[in-house]
Write a protein that holds these residues in place. Structure first.
Motif, PDB file in Angstrom:
ATOM      1  N   SER A  14      27.418  30.118   2.467  1.00  0.00           N
ATOM      2  CA  SER A  14      26.636  29.135   2.111  1.00  0.00           C
ATOM      3  C   SER A  14      27.708  27.832   2.985  1.00  0.00           C
ATOM      4  O   SER A  14      26.376  26.721   2.766  1.00  0.00           O
ATOM      5  CB  SER A  14      26.652  29.198   0.674  1.00  0.00           C
ATOM      6  N   SER A  15      27.781  28.439   3.868  1.00  0.00           N
ATOM      7  CA  SER A  15      27.713  26.967   5.402  1.00  0.00           C
ATOM      8  C   SER A  15      26.600  26.836   5.505  1.00  0.00           C
ATOM      9  O   SER A  15      26.859  25.704   6.633  1.00  0.00           O
ATOM     10  CB  SER A  15      29.208  27.505   6.272  1.00  0.00           C
ATOM     11  N   GLN A  16      26.056  27.643   5.817  1.00  0.00           N
ATOM     12  CA  GLN A  16      24.474  27.332   7.160  1.00  0.00           C
ATOM     13  C   GLN A  16      23.852  28.108   6.740  1.00  0.00           C
ATOM     14  O   GLN A  16      23.858  29.404   5.715  1.00  0.00           O
ATOM     15  CB  GLN A  16      25.120  27.815   8.720  1.00  0.00           C
ATOM     16  N   GLY A  17      22.940  28.338   7.629  1.00  0.00           N
ATOM     17  CA  GLY A  17      21.170  29.662   7.815  1.00  0.00           C
ATOM     18  C   GLY A  17      20.804  29.031   5.948  1.00  0.00           C
ATOM     19  O   GLY A  17      20.694  28.356   5.197  1.00  0.00           O
ATOM     20  N   ARG A  38      33.957  30.645   5.465  1.00  0.00           N
ATOM     21  CA  ARG A  38      35.632  31.102   5.644  1.00  0.00           C
ATOM     22  C   ARG A  38      36.666  29.836   6.219  1.00  0.00           C
ATOM     23  O   ARG A  38      37.793  29.760   6.387  1.00  0.00           O
ATOM     24  CB  ARG A  38      35.418  31.505   6.885  1.00  0.00           C
ATOM     25  N   GLU A  39      36.394  28.798   6.425  1.00  0.00           N
ATOM     26  CA  GLU A  39      36.909  27.353   6.970  1.00  0.00           C
ATOM     27  C   GLU A  39      35.929  27.270   7.214  1.00  0.00           C
ATOM     28  O   GLU A  39      34.811  26.393   6.818  1.00  0.00           O
ATOM     29  CB  GLU A  39      37.666  27.469   7.614  1.00  0.00           C
ATOM     30  N   MET A  40      36.608  25.452   6.296  1.00  0.00           N
ATOM     31  CA  MET A  40      36.219  24.289   6.634  1.00  0.00           C
ATOM     32  C   MET A  40      35.749  23.596   7.908  1.00  0.00           C
ATOM     33  O   MET A  40      36.664  23.529   8.394  1.00  0.00           O
ATOM     34  CB  MET A  40      37.034  23.152   5.865  1.00  0.00           C
ATOM     35  N   ASP A  41      34.423  23.344   8.151  1.00  0.00           N
ATOM     36  CA  ASP A  41      33.905  23.039   9.979  1.00  0.00           C
ATOM     37  C   ASP A  41      32.791  21.481   9.083  1.00  0.00           C
ATOM     38  O   ASP A  41      32.311  21.868   8.200  1.00  0.00           O
ATOM     39  CB  ASP A  41      33.584  24.244  10.447  1.00  0.00           C
ATOM     40  N   GLU A  42      32.118  21.170  10.620  1.00  0.00           N
ATOM     41  CA  GLU A  42      31.559  20.612  10.171  1.00  0.00           C
ATOM     42  C   GLU A  42      30.101  20.483   9.950  1.00  0.00           C
ATOM     43  O   GLU A  42      30.174  19.893   9.114  1.00  0.00           O
ATOM     44  CB  GLU A  42      31.394  20.547  12.007  1.00  0.00           C
ATOM     45  N   ASP A  43      29.460  22.149  10.445  1.00  0.00           N
ATOM     46  CA  ASP A  43      28.444  22.594   9.239  1.00  0.00           C
ATOM     47  C   ASP A  43      29.299  22.196   7.660  1.00  0.00           C
ATOM     48  O   ASP A  43      28.113  21.821   6.898  1.00  0.00           O
ATOM     49  CB  ASP A  43      28.497  23.625  10.000  1.00  0.00           C
ATOM     50  N   LYS A  57      27.500  17.282  -7.391  1.00  0.00           N
ATOM     51  CA  LYS A  57      28.977  17.565  -7.239  1.00  0.00           C
ATOM     52  C   LYS A  57      28.924  18.229  -6.491  1.00  0.00           C
ATOM     53  O   LYS A  57      28.549  19.549  -6.336  1.00  0.00           O
ATOM     54  CB  LYS A  57      29.793  16.774  -8.815  1.00  0.00           C
ATOM     55  N   VAL A  58      29.955  18.985  -5.638  1.00  0.00           N
ATOM     56  CA  VAL A  58      29.782  19.567  -5.164  1.00  0.00           C
ATOM     57  C   VAL A  58      31.426  20.005  -3.833  1.00  0.00           C
ATOM     58  O   VAL A  58      32.428  18.916  -3.771  1.00  0.00           O
ATOM     59  CB  VAL A  58      29.134  19.887  -3.140  1.00  0.00           C
ATOM     60  N   GLU A  59      31.942  21.238  -4.120  1.00  0.00           N
ATOM     61  CA  GLU A  59      33.025  21.764  -3.625  1.00  0.00           C
ATOM     62  C   GLU A  59      33.139  22.766  -3.194  1.00  0.00           C
ATOM     63  O   GLU A  59      32.112  22.992  -2.808  1.00  0.00           O
ATOM     64  CB  GLU A  59      34.420  22.040  -5.040  1.00  0.00           C
ATOM     65  N   PHE A  60      34.290  22.722  -1.924  1.00  0.00           N
ATOM     66  CA  PHE A  60      34.261  24.043  -0.813  1.00  0.00           C
ATOM     67  C   PHE A  60      35.388  24.456  -1.164  1.00  0.00           C
ATOM     68  O   PHE A  60      36.470  23.835  -1.046  1.00  0.00           O
ATOM     69  CB  PHE A  60      33.968  23.634   0.115  1.00  0.00           C
ATOM     70  N   ILE A  61      35.251  26.260  -0.699  1.00  0.00           N
ATOM     71  CA  ILE A  61      35.991  26.848  -0.863  1.00  0.00           C
ATOM     72  C   ILE A  61      36.098  28.194   0.019  1.00  0.00           C
ATOM     73  O   ILE A  61      35.620  28.938  -0.207  1.00  0.00           O
ATOM     74  CB  ILE A  61      36.277  27.847  -3.008  1.00  0.00           C
TER      75      ILE A  61
END
Length: 256
Positions: A14-17, A38-43, A57-61
């Motif tokens: 869910s990082s883009q598109g 796969r990794e934290m980035d600017e997107d 609330k939102v978190e990234f895994i």
């Protein structure tokens, strides 16, 4: 309208598109989100800012779904973040173009691992969680029109989506007694980063558009709207089906 108030959703890839569009749509309608890539980035950072803009609330895994056991761990980690998980959206996917005779075992395994194996075992982990707390569940899988129509030079991709079609049908029957619904969304030609090469090739793009009755590419938001519906209680009597977002492409054919 907040169809997802007090709901938590995990959206893979869910990082883009399309995945990012789904995250934004569910956040707009009240959901708290677990974003995956796969990794934290600017997107990812920008997406999380948008979601927080809606007061959610939102978190990234991070997780590499090509690796054995990664999908199960992702679901477990997602449950731990907010203490529950109401909706699982399996959006992560990949394709590798190659003539059939040139497909390597490594490439085949990667496509199948990400597109089918991780979905299979991610769902299994989610179902175990739902059953452990006696809760209903909702699963939406991102398939493709190529679960139904051929796509030369992408045999492994088509096999993975065809498998996803049958997995969804089978699980709909098996999981119904536990009040867990599962459906597929099958996008056609959507303007996303995966289609960047097509979008920049005007001649090839026109050929594609000629086979689409609506004569245009879809947008990620078009797909997200259907995903949100299927994930909501409004779709409470829908399970085991594939729903196309393709401008009429799948069952359309015209002599050129």
């Amino acid at each position: 309208m907040e169809r997802f108030k007090n709901k938590v959703a995990l959206i893979t890839g869910s990082s883009q598109g399309i995945g990012a569009a789904c995250a934004i749509r569910l956040a707009e309608e009240g959901a708290d989100l677990i974003i995956h890539g796969r990794e934290m980035d600017e997107d990812v950072k920008q997406l999380m800012e948008q979601i927080r803009h809606w007061g959610r609330k939102v978190e990234f895994i991070p997780a590499d779904l090509n690796l054995s056991g990664s999908a199960e761990k992702l679901v477990s980690d997602a449950v731990a973040v907010f203490g529950k998980l109401d909706i699982l959206i399996n959006n992560a996917g990949m394709e590798i173009r190659a003539d059939f005779i040139d497909v390597t075992e490594a490439d085949y395994d990667m496509v199948m691992n990400v597109n089918l194996k991780s979905v299979f075992f991610g769902i299994q982990a989610y179902v175990k969680y739902c059953r452990s707390i006696g809760s209903p569940g909702v699963i939406v899988n991102m398939s493709s029109v190529h679960e139904e129509i051929v796509f030369p030079h992408f045999a492994a991709y088509c096999v993975s989506k065809g498998g996803l079609k049958m997995l969804t049908r089978n699980l709909a029957s098996e999981l119904a007694p536990f009040h867990i619904r599962v459906n597929n969304v099958a996008p056609g030609a959507i303007a996303t980063p995966i289609n960047e090469k097509l979008l920049s090739d005007k001649e090839q793009l026109q050929k594609v558009l000629q086979n689409i009755p609506l004569k245009k590419m879809g947008k990620p938001e078009d797909v997200a709207a259907l995903v949100a519906f299927l994930a909501s209680d409004e779709a409470g009597y829908i399970t085991g089906s594939t729903h196309y977002v393709d401008g009429g492409l799948t069952y359309h054919y015209e002599e050129q």
